[in-house]
Structures are given as structure tokens and as C-alpha cells.
Design a protein around this motif. Sequence first.
Motif, PDB file in Angstrom:
ATOM      1  N   LYS A 273       2.557  -2.040   2.151  1.00  0.00           N
ATOM      2  CA  LYS A 273       2.941  -3.173   1.299  1.00  0.00           C
ATOM      3  C   LYS A 273       2.052  -3.272   0.063  1.00  0.00           C
ATOM      4  N   TYR A 274       0.924  -2.554   0.060  1.00  0.00           N
ATOM      5  CA  TYR A 274       0.088  -2.514  -1.143  1.00  0.00           C
ATOM      6  C   TYR A 274       0.892  -1.985  -2.335  1.00  0.00           C
ATOM      7  N   HIS A 277       2.056  -3.800  -5.608  1.00  0.00           N
ATOM      8  CA  HIS A 277       1.237  -3.933  -6.815  1.00  0.00           C
ATOM      9  C   HIS A 277       1.574  -2.872  -7.858  1.00  0.00           C
ATOM     10  N   ILE A 278       2.273  -1.827  -7.427  1.00  0.00           N
ATOM     11  CA  ILE A 278       2.674  -0.780  -8.391  1.00  0.00           C
ATOM     12  C   ILE A 278       4.199  -0.712  -8.476  1.00  0.00           C
ATOM     13  N   ASN A 279       4.833  -1.809  -8.045  1.00  0.00           N
ATOM     14  CA  ASN A 279       6.296  -1.940  -8.148  1.00  0.00           C
ATOM     15  C   ASN A 279       7.034  -0.802  -7.454  1.00  0.00           C
ATOM     16  N   ASN A 280       6.517  -0.403  -6.302  1.00  0.00           N
ATOM     17  CA  ASN A 280       7.116   0.732  -5.603  1.00  0.00           C
ATOM     18  C   ASN A 280       7.253   0.447  -4.109  1.00  0.00           C
ATOM     19  N   SER A 443      -8.477   0.071  -2.184  1.00  0.00           N
ATOM     20  CA  SER A 443      -8.299  -1.225  -1.526  1.00  0.00           C
ATOM     21  C   SER A 443      -7.288  -2.056  -2.301  1.00  0.00           C
ATOM     22  N   GLU A 444      -6.776  -3.087  -1.655  1.00  0.00           N
ATOM     23  CA  GLU A 444      -5.833  -3.977  -2.340  1.00  0.00           C
ATOM     24  C   GLU A 444      -6.520  -4.698  -3.498  1.00  0.00           C
ATOM     25  N   GLU A 445      -7.786  -5.005  -3.313  1.00  0.00           N
ATOM     26  CA  GLU A 445      -8.555  -5.665  -4.371  1.00  0.00           C
ATOM     27  C   GLU A 445      -8.617  -4.791  -5.627  1.00  0.00           C
ATOM     28  N   ILE A 468      -2.509   5.099  -2.022  1.00  0.00           N
ATOM     29  CA  ILE A 468      -2.073   4.224  -0.917  1.00  0.00           C
ATOM     30  C   ILE A 468      -1.585   5.087   0.246  1.00  0.00           C
ATOM     31  N   ASN A 469      -0.859   6.163  -0.072  1.00  0.00           N
ATOM     32  CA  ASN A 469      -0.397   7.080   0.979  1.00  0.00           C
ATOM     33  C   ASN A 469      -1.570   7.670   1.766  1.00  0.00           C
ATOM     34  N   LEU A 470      -2.656   7.986   1.068  1.00  0.00           N
ATOM     35  CA  LEU A 470      -3.832   8.557   1.731  1.00  0.00           C
ATOM     36  C   LEU A 470      -4.408   7.585   2.754  1.00  0.00           C
ATOM     37  N   LEU A 471      -4.458   6.304   2.415  1.00  0.00           N
ATOM     38  CA  LEU A 471      -4.954   5.306   3.368  1.00  0.00           C
ATOM     39  C   LEU A 471      -3.998   5.181   4.549  1.00  0.00           C
ATOM     40  N   TYR A 472      -2.708   5.203   4.280  1.00  0.00           N
ATOM     41  CA  TYR A 472      -1.696   5.149   5.343  1.00  0.00           C
ATOM     42  C   TYR A 472      -1.825   6.336   6.296  1.00  0.00           C
TER      43      TYR A 472
END
Length: 578
Positions: A273-274, A277-280, A443-445, A468-472
Motif C-alpha cells: 500500500k506504500y 504515494h507513487i500513484n501506483n 520507509s513510508e516516511e 517498495i518491491n524490495l521491502l515486500y
Amino acid sequence: MEWTQEQKNIINSTGNIKINAVAGSGKTTTVIEYAKNRPAGTKILYLAFNKSVKLEAIKKFQEKGLKNVTVETAHSLAYKNIVFQSNYKIRAQGYKTNEIAELLNLQGNEEKHTEYIIANHINKFITYFCNSDKLKVQDLNYLDTISDPNARIFVNTFYQYILTQTRLLLSKMDKGEIEITHDFYLKKFQIANPKLPFDYILFDEGQDASPAMLDVFLKQNATKVIVGDTHQQIYGWRFAVNSLEKADFETHHLSTSFRFSQDIANLAMEVLKYKKHINNHQSVLITGKGETGETKTKAILARTNLGLLLKAIEYVTEKKNVKHIYFEGNINSYTYADEGASLYDVLNLKNENRHLIKDKLIKAMKNLKELEDYIGKTEDLQLGMMVEIVKEYGNKIPNIIKTIKEKHVDGDEKEKAEMIFSTVHRCKGMEYDSVRLVEDFISEETLEKLKKDKKPEEINFTKLNEEINLLYVAVTRAKSKLHIPESLMPVDFPESTQINIIKNIPKEEKKSERSYTVDQVREKHKGAYQPWTPELDRELSEMFSEGISGNDLAKHFGRTKGAIASRIKKLELDDFYG
């Protein structure tokens, strides 16, 4: 085995299909069953992502008695069709920057090391072209791959020269005047427009396919199946594209993970869901049906080589009694850049021991400042990380690396390792009972700050999507237990027995305690002087056994490192887990 309805739909499907499969959803098992259910006598090609996946797939197909399935990687297929039928010789490790400069007799200008910077960009341009679906180098704009402002200015200034020399080096390979690279023969394979003699082609890890290989795949007359996870695309730096989105096939889903519980599944969904923030952001459903078992494998995963090496240094320094550790992939790859420069070369440059530097590129630099200037104009992230490590640890590096290598076991003894270390790229497709994340992921921040501080045209949304994919991917390597820094956690995520949140130390407390009086230290670390309860002791014991460092334990419990060390000694945890 009892199949889910999603799996049944795939196994019984007809025509071209694409499968979007979440982490741990048994996609390979499903694809093998799909192959097993095809008509007798059909010829099937299974395209694996890399050699290790290929070997594992061959074993699984053989166990099912499927002799009509051929297993290849994109490169092994290209090798058999191109290199076997030519006199080409392979340059296994590719060309170094200084070798390209010498081969092409590149000319610089009054600026320092211009010829090396140009050679670096030629190397990357060749990789960009060879992985693309274009037929000519000039059909691409190399500037599209450059984000750093300094690097863009440099490339723009020398663009025509870089383009001409890129074409010249490719021509030398094509004529057999010099050795060819692995990327080159894959490109030759794509340009040859091959017709593969198979009735079905099963393309695994499609989200990280190169446009070149996707072009070959889509042009075949066979029934095509492409499988992957849209959110596990992490090879954009190798110019991979999300082929699942580009294949106009009937879509199927595998949304049940048999690897982890619903708690970890929920966290994975929240991490994705992060992307809002990048409209994706697209809603993703993950059902976790994994069962918690005995903790046999423990891993520390990082986003970068630097983050991992720093955590490994911290680990071996603190845990003196640990005998065996393991690094996924070649351990030397963590101390060497792709082109061959080592940590020792950078350290010798810093110490002005020029006679000890082995790499020609590093030896050409006058000092670290010159190297950092080169890094800025080439976006060479690996060299940049090495410079940071050298600045942090200096002359301690040789002994630290020696200690790490002495404790490192070979791949066939991996099960002996008390801790496994890996970057996310190297552990793709793997799983571990317990996973600890290093605090070097996005991070989301950070995403919120970027969106607030920068204009849309200044943000590389493709790169952020991959971060974000890397964190997932990192989160979904865990089977039973996940230890994650608080800074990486979604806000208000509920507590869980499967997810242990490592609390952050407040920013104002990150300064060295040596700047405070004893009374001030006591005030700042009130928790260090509170009694330990049986519950806290159990939590400390569990976290210590999982390999959490003393520094992170201090942050988590709000105590000093001394207080943590004292309690560890009191509980004799070193004797059990040290």
C-alpha cells in the motif's frame, strides 16, 4: 495434494495465460502440474530465471516423470543456438572499465579520468541495448537510464562519442575480434528471430524478464504461459520489464501463500500500500496459510551490500562464540564490485599505498575525492558503498573480513550456519524460518518526504516502485518469524506473535553518550535502571537467540548497551546462543 480453485483453473486452462502469483503460493508446483496435464507427446519448454532455479526445476520435473519437458534459462537457450554454431569465445566476467578504455583507445580531455567515465557508460549502454528489444543501438536513448544530474550532464556532453564507441565495441564482438559477453549472445539470439520447436512454453519469473527475451517468447507459435509476481520486480537496474503487464493474455491469480501466516501476509499487503504515494497502488489480496514450525534457518537480509556487510561486521564482532555463518552467493561478491575493484583497493587508495592497488581503475585515481567524483559521474553505486565502508572502518577492514571468511561455510554445508546473510537480490525465491531486516530499505516516511519536497518530474517513480518491491520481497522470505525495524513498519499495524518490531532509538539520542554526564545518561536511559521482569527476560532471550545485535536490543528495550550486556551475562545467554 489438494489444489485450490485458483490452481485448478490454471491446470485446466487452454490458450495463452499469465499467472500473477504472490510470494510462497506454489507457482512452480502449479506449473509442473499444468505440464503434467498437457496431452501426451507434447513438447514443453520451461524457462527458468537462473541456473540454480533451472537445476531445481529439472529435479522436480524428473521426480514427476515428465521426460517431455526441456528446462533452460534464457541464456542457456541462446548459448546453444548462437555460441555452439560459431567460433565466438565468451568473456565470462564481462569487460572492466579500464579494459574498454584500452580496447577502444578512448580519448579524454582536460578533465580527470574522462576516458574511464566514458568507458563506464559504454559498458552500461551495451547492457541496455543487449537487454532491449531494439534492433539498432541508435533506436535507444541512453539518457533515459540516467537519473543523477551530474551523470546526465556528462553523458549529454559526450553522447555522440559514447554512442559511436558503443557501436564500435559491439561490432568488434560481432566480428569475433574480441570475446563476447553473455548479454551479447542473448541479443544475437533475439535478433535472429528464432523459431523454437515446442508446443508449450512456460516462462517463470516473468516480472523480471528482459525485453529481448520477452520478444523471443511472444513471437513463438507455441501455447504460452508466463508466471510471476508483479510486485517482485526488482531487476530494473538490469533493464528488466514487467512482462506480465506487457503480455496480453488471459489473467489468472495465485493469492494463497503456503509459506507464512496471515499476520505476515497482512504486513506484506500493507507494505504494498506504500505504492499509493507513487500513484501506483492496486489492491492485492494475500491469504496466508503457512504453518509455524521449528526455527532451523535464520537470516539477516539487507537492501544493499553496504547495509549487509555492516550488519555482518556487527554480528561477528559481538557474537564471538558463533562458529558458522553463510552468505548467499559468492562471499567475495560482497567485497568486490562487479568490475573487480575490491574493498582492499579502496582502502589502499585512502592510505596512499598505491603499490598495493591491483585494480587499474582505482590505481588511476589520485585520492578518494577523485574516486568519489568518478562515482558521481557514473552512478557506480557499488564503488560508492565501498567508499562508505572504508570511511567507517578504515584499517580494521582486513581483520574483520578475515574473521567473516573464517566463519563462512560452503554452500553444501549451509545447514550448519547459525546465521545466513543475504541481500534481497541474492535470496530471491528462497525462504527462511526466521528473518531479520536491516534498516536500509525504503520507509513510508521517506516516500512521504520525497512527495512533499520534490516536484513530480524530479521523482523516479519506477525506481521507487522497485524499492517498495524490495521491502515486500524481504518481508515475504519469512516463514515463522520476522524481526523488522520500527521505521519500516506501517503506522498502527497490530501486534503479532509472528512479527517482532525492533524499536527505533529517538533521533535526539543517537549522539554519542560520551557527550553527557552520568546523571544525564541515567535520565536519558531510565529504562536501563528498571527491574527486569520474567516477561522481559523471555523477550530478551528470544531476540538474542534470533541474532539481534546488542545495539538493536538496546534500542528495542530503551536501555544502554551496557545494561543489555549485563543482563545477557546474568542470564548466561552467551552459553546457549552466543
